[in-house]
Design a protein around this motif. Structure first.
Motif, PDB file in Angstrom:
ATOM      1  N   MET A 295       0.837  -1.203   0.000  1.00  0.00           N
ATOM      2  CA  MET A 295       0.000   0.000   0.000  1.00  0.00           C
ATOM      3  C   MET A 295       0.872   1.254   0.000  1.00  0.00           C
ATOM      4  O   MET A 295       0.392   2.350  -0.267  1.00  0.00           O
ATOM      5  N   CYS A 296       2.158   1.083   0.291  1.00  0.00           N
ATOM      6  CA  CYS A 296       3.095   2.204   0.296  1.00  0.00           C
ATOM      7  C   CYS A 296       3.439   2.627  -1.130  1.00  0.00           C
ATOM      8  O   CYS A 296       3.296   1.859  -2.079  1.00  0.00           O
ATOM      9  N   ASP A 297       3.931   3.844  -1.264  1.00  0.00           N
ATOM     10  CA  ASP A 297       4.282   4.384  -2.578  1.00  0.00           C
ATOM     11  C   ASP A 297       5.542   3.757  -3.146  1.00  0.00           C
ATOM     12  O   ASP A 297       5.652   3.551  -4.358  1.00  0.00           O
ATOM     13  N   LEU A 298       6.493   3.482  -2.280  1.00  0.00           N
ATOM     14  CA  LEU A 298       7.773   2.917  -2.692  1.00  0.00           C
ATOM     15  C   LEU A 298       8.111   1.752  -1.781  1.00  0.00           C
ATOM     16  O   LEU A 298       7.730   1.747  -0.603  1.00  0.00           O
ATOM     17  N   VAL A 299       8.856   0.781  -2.323  1.00  0.00           N
ATOM     18  CA  VAL A 299       9.286  -0.374  -1.539  1.00  0.00           C
ATOM     19  C   VAL A 299      10.777  -0.587  -1.766  1.00  0.00           C
ATOM     20  O   VAL A 299      11.217  -0.726  -2.912  1.00  0.00           O
ATOM     21  N   VAL A 300      11.528  -0.593  -0.671  1.00  0.00           N
ATOM     22  CA  VAL A 300      12.954  -0.914  -0.704  1.00  0.00           C
ATOM     23  C   VAL A 300      13.108  -2.223   0.064  1.00  0.00           C
ATOM     24  O   VAL A 300      12.641  -2.338   1.198  1.00  0.00           O
ATOM     25  N   ALA A 301      13.729  -3.199  -0.560  1.00  0.00           N
ATOM     26  CA  ALA A 301      13.861  -4.521   0.062  1.00  0.00           C
ATOM     27  C   ALA A 301      15.313  -4.932   0.165  1.00  0.00           C
ATOM     28  O   ALA A 301      16.144  -4.578  -0.682  1.00  0.00           O
ATOM     29  N   SER A 302      15.602  -5.695   1.204  1.00  0.00           N
ATOM     30  CA  SER A 302      16.941  -6.275   1.322  1.00  0.00           C
ATOM     31  C   SER A 302      17.023  -7.459   0.371  1.00  0.00           C
ATOM     32  O   SER A 302      16.016  -8.042  -0.024  1.00  0.00           O
ATOM     33  N   ASP A 303      18.245  -7.809   0.029  1.00  0.00           N
ATOM     34  CA  ASP A 303      18.447  -8.904  -0.928  1.00  0.00           C
ATOM     35  C   ASP A 303      18.009 -10.255  -0.378  1.00  0.00           C
ATOM     36  O   ASP A 303      17.806 -11.198  -1.138  1.00  0.00           O
ATOM     37  N   ASP A 304      17.797 -10.365   0.935  1.00  0.00           N
ATOM     38  CA  ASP A 304      17.325 -11.622   1.513  1.00  0.00           C
ATOM     39  C   ASP A 304      15.823 -11.601   1.797  1.00  0.00           C
ATOM     40  O   ASP A 304      15.278 -12.544   2.368  1.00  0.00           O
ATOM     41  N   ALA A 305      15.144 -10.543   1.394  1.00  0.00           N
ATOM     42  CA  ALA A 305      13.701 -10.446   1.613  1.00  0.00           C
ATOM     43  C   ALA A 305      12.971 -11.386   0.661  1.00  0.00           C
ATOM     44  O   ALA A 305      13.456 -11.701  -0.424  1.00  0.00           O
ATOM     45  N   PHE A 306      11.800 -11.823   1.108  1.00  0.00           N
ATOM     46  CA  PHE A 306      10.914 -12.557   0.212  1.00  0.00           C
ATOM     47  C   PHE A 306       9.483 -12.199   0.538  1.00  0.00           C
ATOM     48  O   PHE A 306       9.164 -11.729   1.630  1.00  0.00           O
ATOM     49  N   PHE A 307       8.629 -12.383  -0.435  1.00  0.00           N
ATOM     50  CA  PHE A 307       7.223 -12.051  -0.323  1.00  0.00           C
ATOM     51  C   PHE A 307       6.416 -13.331  -0.502  1.00  0.00           C
ATOM     52  O   PHE A 307       6.755 -14.173  -1.326  1.00  0.00           O
TER      53      PHE A 307
ATOM     54  N   ASN B  35      10.926  -1.195  -5.695  1.00  0.00           N
ATOM     55  CA  ASN B  35      11.702  -0.164  -6.371  1.00  0.00           C
ATOM     56  C   ASN B  35      13.198  -0.439  -6.362  1.00  0.00           C
ATOM     57  O   ASN B  35      13.877  -0.216  -7.363  1.00  0.00           O
ATOM     58  N   ARG B  36      13.698  -0.922  -5.201  1.00  0.00           N
ATOM     59  CA  ARG B  36      15.137  -1.132  -5.048  1.00  0.00           C
ATOM     60  C   ARG B  36      15.387  -2.367  -4.193  1.00  0.00           C
ATOM     61  O   ARG B  36      14.650  -2.617  -3.243  1.00  0.00           O
ATOM     62  N   VAL B  37      16.448  -3.068  -4.536  1.00  0.00           N
ATOM     63  CA  VAL B  37      16.923  -4.189  -3.720  1.00  0.00           C
ATOM     64  C   VAL B  37      18.363  -3.876  -3.354  1.00  0.00           C
ATOM     65  O   VAL B  37      19.176  -3.565  -4.230  1.00  0.00           O
ATOM     66  N   VAL B  38      18.661  -3.937  -2.065  1.00  0.00           N
ATOM     67  CA  VAL B  38      19.989  -3.600  -1.574  1.00  0.00           C
ATOM     68  C   VAL B  38      20.456  -4.684  -0.604  1.00  0.00           C
ATOM     69  O   VAL B  38      19.638  -5.422  -0.050  1.00  0.00           O
ATOM     70  N   PRO B  39      21.762  -4.793  -0.376  1.00  0.00           N
ATOM     71  CA  PRO B  39      22.234  -5.735   0.644  1.00  0.00           C
ATOM     72  C   PRO B  39      21.605  -5.408   1.996  1.00  0.00           C
ATOM     73  O   PRO B  39      21.391  -4.236   2.323  1.00  0.00           O
ATOM     74  N   ARG B  40      21.328  -6.444   2.764  1.00  0.00           N
ATOM     75  CA  ARG B  40      20.641  -6.232   4.051  1.00  0.00           C
ATOM     76  C   ARG B  40      21.389  -5.245   4.943  1.00  0.00           C
ATOM     77  O   ARG B  40      20.780  -4.416   5.619  1.00  0.00           O
ATOM     78  N   ALA B  41      22.700  -5.310   4.939  1.00  0.00           N
ATOM     79  CA  ALA B  41      23.493  -4.411   5.786  1.00  0.00           C
ATOM     80  C   ALA B  41      23.308  -2.948   5.388  1.00  0.00           C
ATOM     81  O   ALA B  41      23.544  -2.047   6.199  1.00  0.00           O
ATOM     82  N   GLU B  42      22.862  -2.689   4.164  1.00  0.00           N
ATOM     83  CA  GLU B  42      22.683  -1.321   3.668  1.00  0.00           C
ATOM     84  C   GLU B  42      21.212  -0.894   3.621  1.00  0.00           C
ATOM     85  O   GLU B  42      20.913   0.231   3.206  1.00  0.00           O
ATOM     86  N   LEU B  43      20.303  -1.778   4.023  1.00  0.00           N
ATOM     87  CA  LEU B  43      18.871  -1.511   3.863  1.00  0.00           C
ATOM     88  C   LEU B  43      18.433  -0.232   4.565  1.00  0.00           C
ATOM     89  O   LEU B  43      17.797   0.633   3.952  1.00  0.00           O
ATOM     90  N   GLU B  44      18.750  -0.109   5.829  1.00  0.00           N
ATOM     91  CA  GLU B  44      18.291   1.062   6.568  1.00  0.00           C
ATOM     92  C   GLU B  44      18.872   2.344   5.991  1.00  0.00           C
ATOM     93  O   GLU B  44      18.151   3.333   5.788  1.00  0.00           O
ATOM     94  N   SER B  45      20.167   2.357   5.707  1.00  0.00           N
ATOM     95  CA  SER B  45      20.784   3.581   5.183  1.00  0.00           C
ATOM     96  C   SER B  45      20.274   3.901   3.778  1.00  0.00           C
ATOM     97  O   SER B  45      20.054   5.078   3.457  1.00  0.00           O
ATOM     98  N   ALA B  46      20.038   2.895   2.962  1.00  0.00           N
ATOM     99  CA  ALA B  46      19.526   3.134   1.607  1.00  0.00           C
ATOM    100  C   ALA B  46      18.101   3.678   1.653  1.00  0.00           C
ATOM    101  O   ALA B  46      17.747   4.594   0.888  1.00  0.00           O
ATOM    102  N   THR B  47      17.282   3.119   2.534  1.00  0.00           N
ATOM    103  CA  THR B  47      15.899   3.593   2.662  1.00  0.00           C
ATOM    104  C   THR B  47      15.875   5.006   3.212  1.00  0.00           C
ATOM    105  O   THR B  47      15.126   5.866   2.721  1.00  0.00           O
ATOM    106  N   LEU B  48      16.683   5.259   4.213  1.00  0.00           N
ATOM    107  CA  LEU B  48      16.755   6.601   4.789  1.00  0.00           C
ATOM    108  C   LEU B  48      17.257   7.610   3.761  1.00  0.00           C
ATOM    109  O   LEU B  48      16.730   8.734   3.669  1.00  0.00           O
ATOM    110  N   ALA B  49      18.247   7.237   2.966  1.00  0.00           N
ATOM    111  CA  ALA B  49      18.761   8.143   1.927  1.00  0.00           C
ATOM    112  C   ALA B  49      17.667   8.474   0.916  1.00  0.00           C
ATOM    113  O   ALA B  49      17.538   9.629   0.483  1.00  0.00           O
ATOM    114  N   LEU B  50      16.885   7.493   0.534  1.00  0.00           N
ATOM    115  CA  LEU B  50      15.771   7.730  -0.388  1.00  0.00           C
ATOM    116  C   LEU B  50      14.745   8.666   0.248  1.00  0.00           C
ATOM    117  O   LEU B  50      14.280   9.623  -0.387  1.00  0.00           O
ATOM    118  N   ALA B  51      14.407   8.413   1.503  1.00  0.00           N
ATOM    119  CA  ALA B  51      13.444   9.258   2.209  1.00  0.00           C
ATOM    120  C   ALA B  51      13.963  10.695   2.333  1.00  0.00           C
ATOM    121  O   ALA B  51      13.205  11.660   2.137  1.00  0.00           O
TER     122      ALA B  51
END
Length: 176
Positions: A32-44, A93-109
């Motif tokens: 329901m969110c506008d953008l989705v950033v996922a870690s490379d180990d995420a699954f749906f 929208n983006r897939v990033v390494p898990r270690a970078e997930l928070e910083s990548a999402t915050l940078a986008l925000a």
């Protein structure tokens, strides 16, 4: 349903940050969110139709974020979708390494927050209205009625009698 639509209708851009399992209700909220950033180990996954024997998807956002055929396969099989596949089909929208997930999402925000808030609110409203004119809101609302009705079936009653734990355990076989 109302909670999910509040995310959709929020005038500010919303970003889901997904790591690990994003299943059922989590899938609904993230999408329901506008953008989705996922870690490379995420699954749906959304195995609830299989495991609960009901149209147990409260907000059927699936065909809108992944396409009709993929949504049917996803819901009918209950199988997992990797973050990479979700990105490939445009659900993420983006897939990033898990270690970078928070910083990548915050940078986008932060990048979005630097922009003109009023213009973004108007643009989001126009984009959402476009989806609504294509039938999104009506389709989601119509399915929510179906969801509620499906809980009154004999199949759903049998699942309830066996217990939720048995249904979830049975559904785990489909989520691989």
């Amino acid at each position: 349903f109302g909670y999910a639509m509040n995310i959709w209708d929020c005038p500010k851009p919303t970003i889901a940050q997904v790591q690990g399992a994003c299943v059922a209700g989590g899938f609904m909220v993230a999408n329901m969110c506008d953008l989705v950033v996922a870690s490379d180990d995420a699954f749906f996954a959304d195995p609830v139709c299989r495991s609960l024997a009901a149209a147990s998807v409260e907000v059927l956002i699936h065909p809108w974020v992944m396409g009709l055929r993929k949504a049917k396969e996803f819901l009918f099989t209950g199988e997992r979708m990797s973050a990479g596949e979700a990105h490939r089909i445009g659900m993420v929208n983006r897939v990033v390494p898990r270690a970078e997930l928070e910083s990548a999402t915050l940078a986008l925000a932060e990048k979005i927050a630097e922009g003109p808030a009023f213009a973004f609110a108007l643009t989001k409203r126009s984009l959402n209205r476009t989806a609504d004119m294509q039938g999104l809101r009506g389709a989601l609302s119509a399915h929510f009625d179906t969801h509620q009705l499906s809980h009154a079936t004999q199949e759903a009653a049998a699942v309830r009698e066996r217990g939720a734990a048995a249904a979830i355990a049975g559904g785990k076989g489909a989520v691989q």
